[in-house]
Design a protein around this motif. Structure first.
Motif, PDB file in Angstrom:
ATOM      1  N   THR A 242       0.825  -1.201   0.000  1.00 33.55           N
ATOM      2  CA  THR A 242       0.000   0.000   0.000  1.00 33.55           C
ATOM      3  C   THR A 242       0.861   1.253   0.000  1.00 33.55           C
ATOM      4  O   THR A 242       1.922   1.273   0.640  1.00 33.55           O
ATOM      5  CB  THR A 242      -0.960   0.018   1.223  1.00 33.55           C
ATOM      6  OG1 THR A 242      -1.256   1.362   1.563  1.00 33.55           O
ATOM      7  CG2 THR A 242      -0.381  -0.678   2.427  1.00 33.55           C
ATOM      8  N   PRO A 243       0.400   2.306  -0.697  1.00 31.39           N
ATOM      9  CA  PRO A 243       1.176   3.545  -0.711  1.00 31.39           C
ATOM     10  C   PRO A 243       1.395   4.090   0.692  1.00 31.39           C
ATOM     11  O   PRO A 243       2.365   4.798   0.946  1.00 31.39           O
ATOM     12  CB  PRO A 243       0.304   4.513  -1.525  1.00 31.39           C
ATOM     13  CG  PRO A 243      -0.826   3.743  -2.084  1.00 31.39           C
ATOM     14  CD  PRO A 243      -0.834   2.372  -1.502  1.00 31.39           C
TER      15      PRO A 243
ATOM     16  N   THR B 124       4.620   2.533   1.674  1.00 31.97           N
ATOM     17  CA  THR B 124       5.740   2.494   0.722  1.00 31.97           C
ATOM     18  C   THR B 124       6.053   3.843   0.087  1.00 31.97           C
ATOM     19  O   THR B 124       7.195   4.120  -0.221  1.00 31.97           O
ATOM     20  CB  THR B 124       5.444   1.497  -0.419  1.00 31.97           C
ATOM     21  OG1 THR B 124       4.200   1.846  -1.018  1.00 31.97           O
ATOM     22  CG2 THR B 124       5.377   0.070   0.081  1.00 31.97           C
ATOM     23  N   ASP B 125       5.040   4.666  -0.128  1.00 33.41           N
ATOM     24  CA  ASP B 125       5.269   5.943  -0.812  1.00 33.41           C
ATOM     25  C   ASP B 125       5.764   6.966   0.211  1.00 33.41           C
ATOM     26  O   ASP B 125       5.044   7.295   1.157  1.00 33.41           O
ATOM     27  CB  ASP B 125       3.942   6.399  -1.448  1.00 33.41           C
ATOM     28  CG  ASP B 125       4.111   7.695  -2.223  1.00 33.41           C
ATOM     29  OD1 ASP B 125       3.901   7.658  -3.434  1.00 33.41           O
ATOM     30  OD2 ASP B 125       4.452   8.728  -1.616  1.00 33.41           O
TER      31      ASP B 125
ATOM     32  N   LYS C 207       3.443   8.201   3.177  1.00 31.55           N
ATOM     33  CA  LYS C 207       3.805   7.498   4.412  1.00 31.55           C
ATOM     34  C   LYS C 207       4.075   8.505   5.545  1.00 31.55           C
ATOM     35  O   LYS C 207       3.551   8.362   6.657  1.00 31.55           O
ATOM     36  CB  LYS C 207       5.070   6.671   4.129  1.00 31.55           C
ATOM     37  CG  LYS C 207       5.499   5.749   5.222  1.00 31.55           C
ATOM     38  CD  LYS C 207       6.706   4.971   4.727  1.00 31.55           C
ATOM     39  CE  LYS C 207       7.421   4.303   5.882  1.00 31.55           C
ATOM     40  NZ  LYS C 207       8.649   3.678   5.457  1.00 31.55           N
TER      41      LYS C 207
ATOM     42  N   SER D 183      -6.197   5.956   0.491  1.00 31.82           N
ATOM     43  CA  SER D 183      -5.744   4.965   1.468  1.00 31.82           C
ATOM     44  C   SER D 183      -6.118   5.312   2.904  1.00 31.82           C
ATOM     45  O   SER D 183      -6.540   4.457   3.672  1.00 31.82           O
ATOM     46  CB  SER D 183      -4.227   4.819   1.372  1.00 31.82           C
ATOM     47  OG  SER D 183      -3.891   4.330   0.113  1.00 31.82           O
TER      48      SER D 183
ATOM     49  N   SER E  38      -5.530   2.531  -6.905  1.00 26.10           N
ATOM     50  CA  SER E  38      -4.257   3.119  -6.493  1.00 26.10           C
ATOM     51  C   SER E  38      -3.050   2.351  -7.012  1.00 26.10           C
ATOM     52  O   SER E  38      -2.040   2.952  -7.376  1.00 26.10           O
ATOM     53  CB  SER E  38      -4.193   3.224  -4.967  1.00 26.10           C
ATOM     54  OG  SER E  38      -4.455   1.979  -4.383  1.00 26.10           O
TER      55      SER E  38
ATOM     56  N   MET F  52      -0.090   3.963  -9.120  1.00 28.11           N
ATOM     57  CA  MET F  52       1.305   3.927  -8.660  1.00 28.11           C
ATOM     58  C   MET F  52       2.212   3.377  -9.756  1.00 28.11           C
ATOM     59  O   MET F  52       3.300   3.880  -9.999  1.00 28.11           O
ATOM     60  CB  MET F  52       1.439   3.019  -7.432  1.00 28.11           C
ATOM     61  CG  MET F  52       1.138   3.704  -6.127  1.00 28.11           C
ATOM     62  SD  MET F  52       1.854   2.820  -4.724  1.00 28.11           S
ATOM     63  CE  MET F  52       0.983   1.295  -4.749  1.00 28.11           C
TER      64      MET F  52
ATOM     65  N   SER G  83       3.791  12.105 -10.546  1.00 32.49           N
ATOM     66  CA  SER G  83       2.879  11.643  -9.495  1.00 32.49           C
ATOM     67  C   SER G  83       1.467  11.704 -10.062  1.00 32.49           C
ATOM     68  O   SER G  83       1.111  12.646 -10.769  1.00 32.49           O
ATOM     69  CB  SER G  83       3.019  12.551  -8.267  1.00 32.49           C
ATOM     70  OG  SER G  83       2.068  12.196  -7.295  1.00 32.49           O
TER      71      SER G  83
END
Lengths: 285, 514
Positions: free
Chosen positions: A136-137, A140-141, A145, A176, B15, B19, B35
């Motif tokens: 999931t972002p 990880t992002d 995060k 999210s 998502s 990504m 992005s």
């Protein structure tokens, strides 16, 4: 859509079941907002969400369950396509969905009575998430995060600011952080442990929801704050509290939701539990 | 640099897809960063933090999709925007044209199809495999977590229909020159392989290829085939098939240690086979093989050499690609006093096993998350102890991601952790090439290697990185390019897993003696 277009209809389906809470929405027109393998979303003229699912028991609280067995990605239904609801029939492109013989299903939940929170059971969910959770972002992002982490810290000390810094954070259809908040809200609602959390979220969504997050996400999150909770989320929380042998089975069903929504909802349940049993319990709990 | 924001009103994607698109756009030449996300206020803040905000974003709402791109000029941004639509269209076209609701539907659309590759969740895999077998197709099952009783039923069904049931948990096969699963592309020849050892089979395949020989077929059997319950059904079927195959002259069987009951059945089958058979059971007891005068080997190098010699009828000297004359003393002089251990982080489970065998034999204990000896099993797989070899392909590390040879994130993170441990002297890495694997694994790791080597130097340490590339010059990643990238990053390259481990052992031994 005009009558000429309707006359081209060649793919007629039945709606088998409808969520009870959809009864309250009066609508005649809408637009397709996201087409997926298992379902497609309709946004009505009043910005309410209706989701038509293929024949499955894994549905959301805005579901109309159809007799379709194919992937909706294989139909001609496309994003932004106009939708008409007339005489108990939904018209989308060349497809119709007839509601005449549909049964109503109710996702409004009663709250549980709890004596204690068992730490061991949440460990089982954590292990399932470690093994089967999706990337999931949130974890990880880098940017998301960090923002999630500081938003969650803020939530412990200041509900208003915390909610404001989380609702709408995340890149997809249901951001999210909204999914995390959905998991937390469902847990707090069912365990009847944090009414203030539920109230703050509901108030924020009512006043700012249209600007703060996607309309799909707002609708689903609002349902949870009203105690309208899907079977999948309900069953997982029930299994954590009362039926530990089924935790893995229930969790894996929830993990199958969306691309990462199931994983993030599970995270929300874990976070809510950790706030309940943690040493530094927030004042609002 | 130019920043552009493209807005798609009322546009909805999941998502993970977004990504992936953002990552693909970012990897383009002339694009510095990209992005993509819904236009909620918090997402807009994030885009602003990344320096990807432009005025177009100001009027967007939460139901609009923002494609934010930073490129060298407007043309580069515009090209990236077009790529976005191409990728979206590709997904939609693929979904509608190449997907089927059922195996029967796919078979009826492609009547000549004779192989189904199954990679669904374990609980659904058996029923799909059964359908494929009932539709007269062989099955390659990548899925695992299939109940063993289902595996037995499927393998018996396959056998009764004259089909192969490769798996569950089958990493690769090479059938009639087609690489299936996570498999390297090699020349065809007269050496047939069968077994349950993905990276082990691949290692033998590429060694055979490099030395001018070739593979007729390599049949994956699945990790539990040689258990008591399954009884080596697929292994025995493979021996028979390779025995009858006119293009196969020599056979090698590679597997984890078998159950005694299965071993006896397989030995009976080998004795009936008119072709020479070499057996390589990793860490297995070879007593029964010796008693039955069956050829066996203990390393992948030896297996490859033996089958090649049996194929050509004379001795074979293995071709060297990389210089194996490593200046151990020069390396050792650079280490600080605290540095004394090896940390191997391997994608290949069988290469991990072989390393343990070699290390235990010559050096003593080595800890692992996949240790043969329970005393050497790491309490916490995320924390190394003394000399350690990690099977980073284990599910513990990937947590729902693709295998680490496809998505190397978990290994890069572990590499950085080990590189910063003051007691680490040597890090050993394997790079698997082939179809369906990461497109450029060396570049992904080289960045971290260069950075960590520099960091170690600044801290008065030396980081020695040894690597092996398990792949061929026919793989899509370009073997020579991968090797050059690693060499440029200061990596010592070894021809095989065995050679790499031997280099590492020499260094650690010298360190122990200093």
């Amino acid at each position: 859509m005009n009558t000429r277009e309707i006359s081209y209809t060649n793919d007629n389906h039945k709606i088998i079941s409808i969520c009870n809470n959809l009864k309250q929405f009066k609508w005649q027109k809408g637009v397709v907002a996201g087409v997926y393998d298992k379902c497609f979303n309709i946004l009505t003229e009043n910005r309410d969400l209706v989701t038509i699912f293929k024949n499955t028991d894994m549905v959301s609280t805005r579901a109309m369950i159809s007799d379709v067995v194919n992937s909706f990605n294989k139909t001609d239904i496309l994003n932004n396509m106009p939708v008409v609801f007339k005489n108990n029939i939904i018209y989308v492109g060349k497809s119709t969905f007839n509601l005449t013989s549909a049964e109503y299903i109710d996702f409004k939940r009663d709250r549980f009575t709890l004596e204690n929170h068992d730490k061991c059971n949440i460990k089982i969910l954590e292990n399932v998430l470690c093994r089967y959770g999706k990337q999931t972002p949130l974890l990880t992002d880098g940017c998301i995060k960090d923002r999630f982490s500081s938003g969650f810290d803020l939530l412990k000390t200041d509900l208003d600011l915390g909610i404001k810094s989380l609702v709408g954070l995340g890149i997809g259809l249901t951001p999210s952080c909204d999914d995390v908040l959905a998991g937390m809200s469902a847990y707090f609602y069912l365990t009847d442990t944090a009414d203030s959390f539920i109230c703050h979220i509901r108030e924020y969504l009512n006043s700012q929801g249209d600007k703060a997050t996607t309309v799909v996400s707002k609708n689903l999150l609002c349902d949870i704050t009203e105690g309208i909770i899907s079977d999948t989320v309900y069953n997982l929380i029930y299994s954590i509290l009362f039926d530990s042998p089924n935790i893995e089975k229930c969790a894996r069903r929830l993990l199958d939701y969306g691309s990462t929504s199931g994983t993030e909802t599970c995270l929300g349940i874990i976070y809510a539990h950790s706030l309940m049993v943690g040493k530094e319990k927030p004042q609002w709990l | 640099m130019v920043v552009k924001n493209y807005i798609l009103e009322n546009c909805y994607y999941d998502s993970v897809f977004l990504m992936r698109l953002a990552r693909k756009l970012s990897e383009k030449d002339n694009i510095e960063n990209a992005s993509i996300g819904m236009g909620t206020p918090l997402n807009k803040d994030t885009i602003t933090d990344l320096g990807l905000n432009a005025s177009e974003m100001d009027t967007t709402g939460p139901n609009d999709l923002i494609i934010a791109i930073k490129g060298t000029d407007e043309e580069a941004c515009e090209a990236a925007r077009e790529d976005f639509f191409t990728l979206v269209n590709e997904r939609e076209t693929q979904t509608s044209k190449n997907s089927f609701r059922s195996i029967a539907g796919a078979k009826s659309s492609n009547p000549d199809a004779n192989l189904a590759i199954i990679s669904v969740a374990g609980e659904y895999a058996a029923i799909e495999a059964k359908r494929a077998l009932q539709n007269d197709m062989n099955v390659f099952m990548f899925s695992d977590n299939v109940p063993i009783e289902d595996e037995v039923e499927l393998k018996k069904l396959a056998l009764s229909r004259g089909k192969f049931m490769m798996g569950p948990g089958c990493g690769l096969s090479f059938i009639n020159g087609v690489a299936i699963g996570l498999c390297s592309m090699v020349n065809r020849g007269d050496i047939g392989l069968a077994g349950a050892s993905g990276s082990g089979i691949q290692e033998v395949m590429v060694l055979v290829h490099r030395n001018g020989f070739g593979i007729s077929h390599a049949i994956g059997t699945g990790g539990r085939d040689m258990s008591d319950e399954v009884g080596g059904i697929s292994m025995i079927q493979s021996i028979r098939a390779l025995s009858e195959d006119k293009d196969t002259k020599v056979i090698a069987l590679i597997s984890k240690p078998p159950a005694q009951s299965s071993l006896i059945k397989v030995i009976d089958e080998i004795k009936k086979c008119p072709k020479p058979v070499v057996v390589h059971f990793l860490n297995g007891d070879n007593t029964l093989l010796k008693e039955n005068s069956i050829l066996y080997s203990e390393t992948f190098d030896d297996t490859a050499r033996m089958v090649m010699e049996l194929s050509c009828g004379h001795s074979v000297e293995m071709k060297k690609i990389f210089d194996d004359d490593v200046d151990i003393d020069a390396e050792v002089k650079k280490f600080s006093g605290d540095q004394k251990y090896i940390r191997a982080i391997l994608c290949g489970g069988s290469l991990t096993d072989e390393m343990q065998i070699l290390w235990n034999k010559d050096m003593g204990p080595i800890y692992s998350n996949a240790a043969f000896d329970s005393k050497l099993l790491l309490d916490d797989p995320f924390t190394s102890v003394e000399n350690t070899v990690i099977d980073i392909g284990d599910e513990t590390f990937t947590k729902g991601r693709a295998h680490v040879a496809i998505d190397p994130t978990a290994r890069v993170n572990r590499f950085i952790k080990e590189a910063r441990d003051r007691e680490t002297a040597v890090i050993y890495l394997d790079f698997l090439l082939g179809y369906a694997l990461h497109g450029d694994p060396a570049s992904v790791m080289a960045e971290a290697i260069i950075a960590e080597k520099k960091r170690a130097e600044e801290e008065g340490r030396h980081l020695c990185v040894i690597a092996t590339i398990c792949g061929s010059d026919m793989d899509p990643q370009d073997f020579d390019k991968q090797a050059q990238i690693l060499k440029d990053a200061g990596v010592i390259l070894a021809d095989t897993n065995k050679t790499a481990v031997e280099h590492a052992m020499k260094i650690i031994k010298t360190l122990e003696e200093r």
